[in-house]
Design a protein around this motif. Sequence first.
Motif, PDB file in Angstrom:
ATOM      1  N   THR A   7      -2.781  16.883  13.611  1.00 22.23           N
ATOM      2  CA  THR A   7      -1.448  16.989  14.204  1.00 22.23           C
ATOM      3  C   THR A   7      -0.386  16.404  13.286  1.00 22.23           C
ATOM      4  OG1 THR A   7      -1.711  14.873  15.389  1.00 22.23           O
ATOM      5  CG2 THR A   7      -2.267  16.882  16.593  1.00 22.23           C
ATOM      6  N   ASP A  31      -3.771  12.332  12.926  1.00 26.02           N
ATOM      7  CA  ASP A  31      -2.324  12.533  12.992  1.00 26.02           C
ATOM      8  C   ASP A  31      -1.653  12.049  11.706  1.00 26.02           C
ATOM      9  OD1 ASP A  31       0.172  13.070  14.696  1.00 26.02           O
ATOM     10  OD2 ASP A  31       0.502  11.028  13.968  1.00 26.02           O
ATOM     11  N   GLN A  52      -4.633   7.781  12.278  1.00 25.09           N
ATOM     12  CA  GLN A  52      -3.507   8.252  11.477  1.00 25.09           C
ATOM     13  C   GLN A  52      -3.786   8.116   9.994  1.00 25.09           C
ATOM     14  OE1 GLN A  52      -0.215   6.050  13.549  1.00 25.09           O
ATOM     15  NE2 GLN A  52       0.582   8.110  13.859  1.00 25.09           N
TER      16      GLN A  52
END
Length: 262
Positions: A7, A31, A52
Amino acid sequence: MTPLILTYNEEANIGRTLDRLTWADRILVVDSYSDDATLDILEQYPQVEVRQRTFDTFAAQCNFGLDHIDTEWVLSLDADYVLSEPFVEEMRRLPSGPPMHGYTASFVHRVFGEPLRATLYPPRTVLYRRAHASYRQDGHAHQVEIDGATGTLDSVIYHDDRKSLKRWLSAQREYTLDEVEKYRSLSRTELSWPDRIRRRTLSPVLIFFYCLFAKGLILDGKPGWYYTLRRTYAELLLALTLMDEDLRADAEKSPSHDESGP
């Protein structure tokens, strides 16, 4: 089985994708430091684990995700993929043992929920055994390489990207530069025949008529035109960039001329 999703600012899509993954005990999302509402939406799904990582390439992001999955099988999804019910049922019926190490799925493209009768989006290997998979970068895209036999699933996945047109246009400029770099790094014999056509800057006209008439998207009304014009724009941007580089290179090779002369 663990779904793996990448994402970056996917607030327009990610909720619909996750709503079809309620059967999963754990969903891993890699992400790239989203700064919209993506993380807030992800927090609403208790089975989602977010890791992340600063984005460099799609392949590197996917390989990073694989390093943090310990289930035998991985379901690799883009944030704008929506599983069909038949697809979920077909996965449940798959044999757990050998011989297949991966499965490829086809896609139905949707424009704001309206399905098109055809798409240029190719089938992708989305389900595979983690120990037999690794990703490599291919221009702006990424490919998973499976060490072993692969099969084909009968059911489809819906591809329905609802990010803003402004975001899409910005992404196309970045994708174009990646594609140009790919073409410059490969010899003509190393290119596939579609890439050879693109390299000759013929694709914008061909794509326009191919989508509308050969694929029949003119029968899909406004959504068909919308998809066709987006694909034509992407090919036109690539053709212009390649032609610009060729013309500049030719100008540098040719002797200079006095513009004030005859």
